[in-house]
Scaffold this motif. Structure first.
Motif, PDB file in Angstrom:
ATOM      1  N   ASP A 387       0.836  -1.200   0.000  1.00  0.00           N
ATOM      2  CA  ASP A 387       0.000   0.000   0.000  1.00  0.00           C
ATOM      3  C   ASP A 387       0.872   1.251   0.000  1.00  0.00           C
ATOM      4  N   GLN A 388       1.972   1.167   0.758  1.00  0.00           N
ATOM      5  CA  GLN A 388       2.866   2.314   0.868  1.00  0.00           C
ATOM      6  C   GLN A 388       4.302   1.852   0.659  1.00  0.00           C
ATOM      7  N   ILE A 389       5.148   2.810   0.268  1.00  0.00           N
ATOM      8  CA  ILE A 389       6.585   2.546   0.271  1.00  0.00           C
ATOM      9  C   ILE A 389       7.264   3.685   1.012  1.00  0.00           C
ATOM     10  N   LYS A 390       8.248   3.311   1.846  1.00  0.00           N
ATOM     11  CA  LYS A 390       8.988   4.302   2.653  1.00  0.00           C
ATOM     12  C   LYS A 390      10.464   4.130   2.317  1.00  0.00           C
ATOM     13  N   ILE A 391      10.996   5.115   1.621  1.00  0.00           N
ATOM     14  CA  ILE A 391      12.357   4.995   1.100  1.00  0.00           C
ATOM     15  C   ILE A 391      13.305   5.986   1.775  1.00  0.00           C
ATOM     16  N   GLY A 392      12.728   7.090   2.283  1.00  0.00           N
ATOM     17  CA  GLY A 392      13.574   8.173   2.792  1.00  0.00           C
ATOM     18  C   GLY A 392      13.243   9.437   2.024  1.00  0.00           C
ATOM     19  N   SER A 393      14.176  10.386   2.048  1.00  0.00           N
ATOM     20  CA  SER A 393      13.910  11.653   1.382  1.00  0.00           C
ATOM     21  C   SER A 393      14.284  11.578  -0.100  1.00  0.00           C
ATOM     22  N   ILE A 394      14.168  12.734  -0.767  1.00  0.00           N
ATOM     23  CA  ILE A 394      14.426  12.747  -2.219  1.00  0.00           C
ATOM     24  C   ILE A 394      15.759  13.418  -2.520  1.00  0.00           C
ATOM     25  N   THR A 395      16.742  13.208  -1.625  1.00  0.00           N
ATOM     26  CA  THR A 395      17.969  13.985  -1.759  1.00  0.00           C
ATOM     27  C   THR A 395      19.235  13.167  -1.930  1.00  0.00           C
ATOM     28  N   GLN A 396      19.196  11.895  -1.794  1.00  0.00           N
ATOM     29  CA  GLN A 396      20.446  11.126  -1.838  1.00  0.00           C
ATOM     30  C   GLN A 396      20.267   9.947  -2.793  1.00  0.00           C
ATOM     31  N   SER A 397      21.334   9.622  -3.498  1.00  0.00           N
ATOM     32  CA  SER A 397      21.207   8.660  -4.595  1.00  0.00           C
ATOM     33  C   SER A 397      20.779   7.269  -4.155  1.00  0.00           C
ATOM     34  N   GLU A 398      21.143   6.900  -2.906  1.00  0.00           N
ATOM     35  CA  GLU A 398      20.710   5.562  -2.464  1.00  0.00           C
ATOM     36  C   GLU A 398      19.195   5.522  -2.312  1.00  0.00           C
ATOM     37  N   ARG A 399      18.559   6.685  -2.086  1.00  0.00           N
ATOM     38  CA  ARG A 399      17.085   6.775  -2.039  1.00  0.00           C
ATOM     39  C   ARG A 399      16.538   6.928  -3.458  1.00  0.00           C
ATOM     40  N   LEU A 400      17.190   7.804  -4.219  1.00  0.00           N
ATOM     41  CA  LEU A 400      16.683   8.123  -5.553  1.00  0.00           C
ATOM     42  C   LEU A 400      16.752   6.934  -6.504  1.00  0.00           C
ATOM     43  N   ALA A 401      17.691   6.031  -6.268  1.00  0.00           N
ATOM     44  CA  ALA A 401      17.739   4.823  -7.103  1.00  0.00           C
ATOM     45  C   ALA A 401      16.389   4.118  -7.056  1.00  0.00           C
ATOM     46  N   LYS A 402      15.782   4.110  -5.850  1.00  0.00           N
ATOM     47  CA  LYS A 402      14.494   3.413  -5.708  1.00  0.00           C
ATOM     48  C   LYS A 402      13.353   4.250  -6.301  1.00  0.00           C
ATOM     49  N   TYR A 403      13.368   5.564  -6.045  1.00  0.00           N
ATOM     50  CA  TYR A 403      12.322   6.418  -6.651  1.00  0.00           C
ATOM     51  C   TYR A 403      12.406   6.350  -8.173  1.00  0.00           C
ATOM     52  N   ASN A 404      13.622   6.389  -8.679  1.00  0.00           N
ATOM     53  CA  ASN A 404      13.775   6.355 -10.138  1.00  0.00           C
ATOM     54  C   ASN A 404      13.325   5.016 -10.714  1.00  0.00           C
ATOM     55  N   ARG A 405      13.569   3.965  -9.976  1.00  0.00           N
ATOM     56  CA  ARG A 405      13.087   2.646 -10.422  1.00  0.00           C
ATOM     57  C   ARG A 405      11.548   2.622 -10.436  1.00  0.00           C
ATOM     58  N   LEU A 406      10.926   3.267  -9.427  1.00  0.00           N
ATOM     59  CA  LEU A 406       9.452   3.340  -9.432  1.00  0.00           C
ATOM     60  C   LEU A 406       8.963   4.095 -10.673  1.00  0.00           C
ATOM     61  N   LEU A 407       9.680   5.179 -11.014  1.00  0.00           N
ATOM     62  CA  LEU A 407       9.300   5.931 -12.225  1.00  0.00           C
ATOM     63  C   LEU A 407       9.395   5.040 -13.465  1.00  0.00           C
ATOM     64  N   GLU A 408      10.458   4.246 -13.505  1.00  0.00           N
ATOM     65  CA  GLU A 408      10.629   3.324 -14.640  1.00  0.00           C
ATOM     66  C   GLU A 408       9.489   2.319 -14.713  1.00  0.00           C
ATOM     67  N   ILE A 409       9.159   1.758 -13.547  1.00  0.00           N
ATOM     68  CA  ILE A 409       8.082   0.746 -13.517  1.00  0.00           C
ATOM     69  C   ILE A 409       6.759   1.403 -13.913  1.00  0.00           C
ATOM     70  N   GLU A 410       6.559   2.634 -13.411  1.00  0.00           N
ATOM     71  CA  GLU A 410       5.323   3.342 -13.778  1.00  0.00           C
ATOM     72  C   GLU A 410       5.244   3.561 -15.292  1.00  0.00           C
ATOM     73  N   ALA A 411       6.365   3.990 -15.868  1.00  0.00           N
ATOM     74  CA  ALA A 411       6.371   4.242 -17.314  1.00  0.00           C
ATOM     75  C   ALA A 411       6.124   2.958 -18.097  1.00  0.00           C
ATOM     76  N   ALA A 412       6.660   1.858 -17.579  1.00  0.00           N
ATOM     77  CA  ALA A 412       6.528   0.595 -18.309  1.00  0.00           C
ATOM     78  C   ALA A 412       5.151  -0.037 -18.145  1.00  0.00           C
ATOM     79  N   THR A 413       4.558   0.139 -16.954  1.00  0.00           N
ATOM     80  CA  THR A 413       3.309  -0.605 -16.674  1.00  0.00           C
ATOM     81  C   THR A 413       2.048   0.248 -16.739  1.00  0.00           C
ATOM     82  N   ARG A 414       2.210   1.566 -16.491  1.00  0.00           N
ATOM     83  CA  ARG A 414       1.038   2.457 -16.414  1.00  0.00           C
ATOM     84  C   ARG A 414       0.053   2.023 -15.329  1.00  0.00           C
TER      85      ARG A 414
END
Ligand code: PGA
Ligand code: ZN
Length: 423
Positions: A387-414
């Motif tokens: 239901d939720q994902i908790k990754i941290g803030s949007i400021t460090q690459s170890e967090r952004l790797a996961k946010y960016n992967r979510l963006l990729e999955i969103e783009a691929a799956t809609r």
């Protein structure tokens, strides 16, 4: 059916510069994949054991050479040439090889790195995306993407304890996509950083998970500042962006007292304090509102929150099926924070998820405060229908790797975002 050609591991560094384990799994078909594992700081006492070297002259005892040697020695030996039909079989082999209840012999860090590297290699071998493979593992079909809960302000063990509670998170509630969610979070984060400068005269320094950590005089001010940042970003508190908090109260609880904002509260007093925050602020989820061993008071906390905010258990549950069962029976919570490394294998984490779902609970898939650039967490959250994902803030690459992967999955799956906290 995959046949394991070899497994190996090396020590790599996490986002705090501390060693962790990165494992590689090669299959006979020629596919090879790696995975690295995270590490917590505000850990629950019931967590599986991360094996650390204890040699104070190197990384202050935090080295992972022993865990790495366990992968390159006994685990490699046991898995070489094995045909492994499914993830559960691999994890069972690892558990049997370890032979302890808390993975203290081989180390949960060694075991989990191998468990996830194998999953990734298996997914590649099947030619399916990792989120699909995670879903198939549990017989699930991904139909939604998880709602983001993003650290805005940090305190507690992640920020030197300038304020007792650990995280104030923002939850983009009206956003319809991950993309829109991140844009809303960015607006609030920038407004909060500016507020930190004007209000506290501090540069926007960041805590372990990338959250801002000005010297708040109290929790109420911290929450009030979060609401101000949402308003400053021209968003409507609750409707557009709601708030979640991780009280992480085990870490300021001793001798039956919660030491917070200059008070020493008993459990009933702590519940009253949380209820005050709930009345005053647009809060939709409370994590670890009470201590991990304060079992007898959790049901009262849940009754107080019911219908208004999730009663989310992290240290209380430690992704441990036995503790989750106990909490279900006691009515102690209604949401699970799922951190795979708290329990140490994908199979056991999957069991924890199934148990939580059987009781109708919500599930938040969570990163740790010490993370690496690996992004498997995003695939896990989508594949397991979090239901939720908790990754941290949007400021460090170890967090952004996961946010960016979510963006990729969103783009691929809609896939659409799950309808929480707004239906
Ligand atoms: P940890 O904190 O990774 O340091 O345990 C995260 C949390 O408490 O949710
Ligand atoms: Zn927590």
């Amino acid at each position: 059916m995959p046949v394991i050609e070899s497994v190996s591991a090396i020590e790599v560094l996490d986002s705090r510069g501390r060693p962790t384990v990165k494992a590689t799994c090669a299959l006979a078909g020629g596919v090879s994949a790696s995975a690295s594992v995270p590490s917590g700081a505000s850990t629950g006492t019931a967590e599986a054991i991360e094996l650390r070297d204890g040699d104070k002259s190197r990384y202050r005892g935090l080295g992972c050479r022993k865990a790495v040697a366990n992968v390159n020695g006994p685990i490699r030996h046991a898995l070489h040439g094995r045909t492994v039909e499914q993830q559960a079989d691999l994890d069972q082999l690892l558990l049997a090889l370890d032979g302890t209840p808390n993975k203290s012999r081989l180390g949960a860090n060694a075991i989990l790195a191998v468990s996830i590297a194998f999953a990734r290699a298996f997914a590649a071998d099947r030619g399916v995306p990792l989120y699909q493979h995670f879903a198939d593992m549990l017989g699930l079909t991904p139909t939604t993407l998880p709602r983001l809960t993003v650290n805005l302000f940090s305190g507690g063990k992640h920020a030197g304890g300038q304020v007792a509670i650990q995280d104030v998170l923002v939850v983009p509630a009206s956003a319809k996509t991950i993309d829109e969610s991140l844009a809303a979070v960015f607006a609030v984060f920038q407004a909060a950083a500016e507020l930190g400068v004007s209000e506290y005269r501090v540069r926007p320094l960041r805590a372990d998970e990338g959250g801002l950590a000005p010297p708040f005089p109290s929790v109420a001010v911290m929450l009030d500042d979060a609401v101000r940042a949402i308003t400053d970003a021209k968003l409507i508190p609750r409707d557009d962006v709601a708030i979640a908090i991780d009280v992480a109260s085990s870490h300021f609880y001793s001798d039956n007292k919660y030491t917070i904002d200059g008070d020493a509260l008993d459990s009933a007093g702590m519940i009253d304090r949380i209820a005050l925050w709930l009345d005053a602020f647009p809060i939709v989820s409370i994590e670890d509102g009470l201590g991990e061993d304060d079992w007898s008071h959790w049901p009262a906390l849940r009754r107080r929150l019911r219908g208004r905010a999730l009663t989310l258990g992290d240290d209380l549950l430690c992704t441990n099926p036995e503790r989750i069962k106990r909490a279900i029976d006691a009515g102690a919570a209604d949401a699970l924070l799922l951190k795979v490394n708290q329990v140490g294998t994908l199979t056991e984490a999957g069991r924890a998820l199934a148990l939580a779902r059987s009781a109708g609970w919500r599930v938040t898939v969570s990163a740790r405060s010490g993370e690496t650039e690996d992004d498997w967490l995003a695939d896990l959250a989508v594949g397991w229908g979090a239901d939720q994902i908790k990754i941290g803030s949007i400021t460090q690459s170890e967090r952004l790797a996961k946010y960016n992967r979510l963006l990729e999955i969103e783009a691929a799956t809609r896939l659409p975002l799950i309808g929480w906290p707004n239906p």
